[in-house]
Design a protein around this motif. Structure first.
Motif, short mmCIF file in Angstrom:
data_model
loop_
_atom_site.label_atom_id
_atom_site.label_comp_id
_atom_site.label_asym_id
_atom_site.label_seq_id
_atom_site.Cartn_x
_atom_site.Cartn_y
_atom_site.Cartn_z
N GLY A 1 0.76 -1.25 0.00
CA GLY A 1 0.00 0.00 0.00
C GLY A 1 0.79 1.30 0.00
N LEU A 2 1.97 1.31 -0.60
CA LEU A 2 2.75 2.55 -0.62
C LEU A 2 1.99 3.68 -1.30
CD1 LEU A 2 5.40 4.05 -0.05
CD2 LEU A 2 6.30 3.14 -2.21
N ASP A 3 1.24 3.37 -2.35
CA ASP A 3 0.47 4.41 -3.05
C ASP A 3 -0.61 5.01 -2.15
OD1 ASP A 3 -0.73 1.83 -3.13
OD2 ASP A 3 -2.04 2.43 -4.77
N ILE B 1 11.63 6.15 2.30
CA ILE B 1 11.27 4.92 1.61
C ILE B 1 12.55 4.11 1.36
CG2 ILE B 1 10.32 3.92 -0.52
CD1 ILE B 1 8.53 6.42 -0.69
N ALA B 2 12.57 2.89 1.89
CA ALA B 2 13.77 2.07 1.74
C ALA B 2 13.37 0.63 1.46
CB ALA B 2 14.62 2.14 3.02
N GLY B 3 13.91 0.07 0.39
CA GLY B 3 13.61 -1.31 0.04
C GLY B 3 13.68 -1.54 -1.46
N LYS B 4 13.44 -2.75 -1.84
CA LYS B 4 13.52 -3.16 -3.24
C LYS B 4 12.36 -2.61 -4.05
CE LYS B 4 13.66 -7.39 -6.05
NZ LYS B 4 13.55 -8.87 -6.00
N GLU B 5 12.65 -2.09 -5.24
CA GLU B 5 11.58 -1.65 -6.15
C GLU B 5 10.83 -2.89 -6.66
OE1 GLU B 5 12.56 1.67 -9.07
OE2 GLU B 5 14.56 1.00 -8.47
N GLU B 6 9.51 -2.86 -6.48
CA GLU B 6 8.70 -3.96 -6.98
C GLU B 6 7.56 -3.39 -7.81
OE1 GLU B 6 8.49 -7.58 -4.50
OE2 GLU B 6 9.41 -6.38 -2.91
N ASN B 7 6.31 -3.55 -7.37
CA ASN B 7 5.19 -3.04 -8.18
C ASN B 7 5.27 -1.55 -8.42
OD1 ASN B 7 3.91 -5.43 -6.31
ND2 ASN B 7 3.14 -5.51 -8.40
N PHE B 8 5.64 -0.81 -7.39
CA PHE B 8 5.76 0.64 -7.52
C PHE B 8 7.23 1.01 -7.72
CE2 PHE B 8 1.94 0.11 -4.73
CZ PHE B 8 1.01 0.46 -5.70
N LYS C 1 10.50 3.64 -8.71
CA LYS C 1 10.86 4.96 -8.17
C LYS C 1 10.31 6.10 -9.02
CE LYS C 1 15.52 4.61 -10.15
NZ LYS C 1 16.95 4.45 -9.81
N GLU C 2 10.13 5.89 -10.33
CA GLU C 2 9.57 6.94 -11.18
C GLU C 2 8.15 7.27 -10.74
OE1 GLU C 2 11.06 4.21 -12.35
OE2 GLU C 2 12.92 5.05 -13.16
N PHE C 3 7.37 6.24 -10.43
CA PHE C 3 6.00 6.43 -9.95
C PHE C 3 6.00 7.14 -8.60
CE2 PHE C 3 2.64 4.83 -7.15
CZ PHE C 3 1.50 5.17 -7.86
N ILE C 4 6.89 6.70 -7.71
CA ILE C 4 6.97 7.28 -6.37
C ILE C 4 7.35 8.76 -6.44
CG2 ILE C 4 8.27 7.19 -4.19
CD1 ILE C 4 8.54 4.09 -4.77
N ARG C 5 8.32 9.07 -7.29
CA ARG C 5 8.76 10.47 -7.42
C ARG C 5 7.69 11.34 -8.05
NH1 ARG C 5 14.96 9.01 -9.41
NH2 ARG C 5 15.71 8.41 -7.32
N LYS C 6 6.94 10.78 -8.98
CA LYS C 6 5.86 11.54 -9.61
C LYS C 6 4.79 11.90 -8.59
CE LYS C 6 2.48 11.36 -13.38
NZ LYS C 6 1.88 10.53 -14.47
N MET C 7 4.40 10.92 -7.76
CA MET C 7 3.41 11.19 -6.71
C MET C 7 3.94 12.19 -5.69
SD MET C 7 1.26 7.73 -5.78
CE MET C 7 0.01 8.70 -4.95
N SER C 8 5.22 12.08 -5.38
CA SER C 8 5.83 12.98 -4.39
C SER C 8 5.85 14.42 -4.90
CB SER C 8 7.26 12.52 -4.07
OG SER C 8 7.24 11.22 -3.52
N GLU D 1 15.17 8.46 -0.20
CA GLU D 1 14.99 7.18 -0.89
C GLU D 1 16.24 6.31 -0.77
OE1 GLU D 1 12.75 8.31 -4.90
OE2 GLU D 1 14.35 9.73 -4.38
N GLN D 2 16.02 5.02 -0.58
CA GLN D 2 17.11 4.05 -0.60
C GLN D 2 16.57 2.76 -1.22
OE1 GLN D 2 19.06 3.36 3.16
NE2 GLN D 2 20.50 1.89 2.31
N TYR D 3 16.70 2.65 -2.53
CA TYR D 3 16.12 1.51 -3.24
C TYR D 3 17.13 0.38 -3.38
CZ TYR D 3 12.57 4.94 -4.47
OH TYR D 3 11.58 5.89 -4.41
N GLY D 4 16.62 -0.83 -3.43
CA GLY D 4 17.46 -2.00 -3.62
C GLY D 4 17.54 -2.85 -2.36
N PHE D 5 18.39 -3.86 -2.40
CA PHE D 5 18.58 -4.76 -1.27
C PHE D 5 19.16 -4.00 -0.09
CE2 PHE D 5 21.54 -7.46 1.14
CZ PHE D 5 20.64 -8.41 1.62
#
Length: 347
Positions: A178-180, A201-208, A210-217, A226-230
Motif C-alpha cells: 500500500g505505498l500508493d 522509503i527504503a527497500g527493493k523496487e517492486e510493483n511501484f 521509483k519513477e511512480f513514487i517520485r511523480k506522486m511525491s 529514498e534508498q532503493y534496492g537490497f
C-alpha cells in the motif's frame, strides 16, 4: 527425539528464522531446494509436487517434523494422517480467505498434530474455521541493534534529517503493502504539516517503481529520502532507528505480521496500521500507535496529522508488548511446544 526443521527456501528471513531455531537442542536442518509448480491450471501437478515434497520431508518414524512454512504445503490434499508414527507440526504465516484454500487447510490441519501462528488474531481466525490444534508464538526481532554505534540523533544528522519528523515505509514496494495509499494521503495534508516531515522509503523496487513514487511525491509536495534496492542488516537497522513514525498502509489482502512493525515496536517507535487487519488488532490491543480505515488515504492523512501532534507533545508510547518479541521468548516457546508434543499433550 530428533526435531527436523523442514524448509524449502533459505532466502532472507527464512534463513534467519531457521538458524535461530537450530539453537534448540536436538534440532536439525532439513532443507530441500525444490521448484514447485504454482499454476492453478495444472492442478494435478500442483498437488503431486507437494505430495512428493512431503514424502521427502517425512522420512523416518519416531521423530518430530516441523514444517517452517506451512503456507506453501497445506494445499497438498492428504488422504491419510501425516503424523502416523511421527509428530508433525507446521508454522502458518497467513490465514487464507480463498474458499478452496480454507477447505484444504482444514483438511491438512486434521492430519497433523499442531499449527503455530504468530499472533492471537490469526489463532482466532483458525478457531473460527474449526481448527483447534493451534498455538501462538509471537514473531520476534532477530536484529542486534547494539551493532549500530550511532545514536538516533547522530543518524538523523548524518542523513540530513535533523529537525524533521521521519515517516518510514520500509521493505519492498509491493502493491499489497500500500505505498500508493500512503503517498496519496499527502493530498489531504496541509503544506505547513508537510514541511515538518520527510517520507523515508527504503527497500527493493517492486510493483511501484521509483519513477511512480517520485511523480506522486512531486504532485503532493512530499519531501523524500529514498534508498532503493537490497538492504543489508546494517542498512535495515539504520532505517529503523532514524524513524519517528512507522507507516504500515497494507491492503486488506495482507493477513500476516509485519517485519518493520516488529522492529518499530522493539525500538519504541509508534506505528500507524490499518483497522481490521492482524497488525491493526495488535496496534489497538497493545497501544502500539494509531489505526486508520484500511485502504482509505483520507483517513490515513487524518491519523498521520494526529500522530505528528502526539510526537510534538512528546507523548510516550506506553507498551510492554516488546518483551514478547525477543528471540529468547521465541526459542523458549518452541522448546515448550516440542516438549509438550513429545509428551503427548496435544493428542
Amino acid at each position: 527425539m530428533k526435531i527436523n526443521l523442514c524448509e524449502t527456501n533459505l532466502d532472507g528471513h527464512h534463513n534467519v528464522y531457521l538458524e535461530n531455531l537450530l539453537n534448540i537442542d536436538n534440532t536439525s536442518k532439513m532443507f530441500i531446494d525444490t521448484k514447485i509448480e504454482m499454476s492453478k491450471k495444472r492442478i494435478f501437478k500442483y498437488i503431486f509436487d507437494r505430495k512428493k515434497l512431503m514424502k521427502k520431508f517425512l522420512l523416518k518414524e519416531n521423530e518430530i517434523y516441523h514444517l517452517l512454512y506451512l503456507d506453501m504445503l497445506y494445499t497438498y490434499f492428504p488422504l491419510i494422517p501425516l503424523n502416523r508414527n511421527k509428530i508433525v507440526l507446521g508454522t502458518l504465516h497467513f490465514v487464507p480467505n480463498n474458499k478452496i484454500k480454507i477447505i484444504l487447510l482444514k483438511n491438512f490441519a486434521k492430519k497433523i498434530d499442531l499449527i503455530i501462528v504468530h499472533s492471537e488474531i490469526l489463532k482466532q481466525s483458525l478457531l473460527n474455521l474449526g481448527i483447534k490444534n493451534v498455538e501462538v508464538i509471537d514473531y520476534p526481532s532477530f536484529y542486534d541493534y547494539s551493532k549500530i554505534k550511532e545514536t538516533k540523533d547522530e543518524l538523523k544528522k548524518k542523513y540530513k534529517l535533523e529537525k524533521k519528523i521521519v515517516l518510514t515505509a520500509l521493505g519492498g514496494t509491493r502493491q499489497d503493502k500500500g505505498l500508493d495509499i500512503f503517498l496519496e494521503a499527502f493530498k489531504y495534508l496541509d503544506n505547513e504539516l508537510k514541511s515538518k516531515v520527510v517520507v523515508n522509503i527504503a527497500g527493493k523496487e517492486e510493483n511501484f517503481q521509483k519513477e511512480f513514487i517520485r511523480k506522486m511525491s512531486q504532485e503532493y509536495n512530499i519531501e523524500l529520502r529514498e534508498q532503493y534496492g537490497f538492504l543489508t542488516d546494517e542498512d535495515f537497522m539504520k532505517n529503523i532507528l532514524v524513524t519517528d513514525i512507522m507507516i504500515i498502509p497494507y491492503r486488506k489482502i495482507f493477513g500476516g505480521n509485519s517485519g518493520p512493525m516488529t522492529e518499530a515496536i522493539v525500538n519504541r517507535i509508534p506505528c500507524i496500521t490499518p483497522k481490521g487487519l492482524n497488525i491493526g488488532y495488535l496496534t489497538e490491543k497493545y497501544n502500539l500507535g494509531l489505526t486508520f480505515e484500511c485502504e482509505n488515504s483520507k483517513d490515513l492523512a487524518k491519523i498521520i496529522a494526529k500522530m505528528i501532534l502526539n510526537i510534538e507533545k512528546k507523548q510516550i508510547l506506553l507498551t510492554n508488548y516488546r518483551e514478547k518479541l525477543t528471540v529468547e521468548t521465541f526459542l523458549k516457546r518452541h522448546k515448550e511446544i516440542y516438549k509438550n508434543l513429545k509428551e503427548g499433550e496435544y493428542k
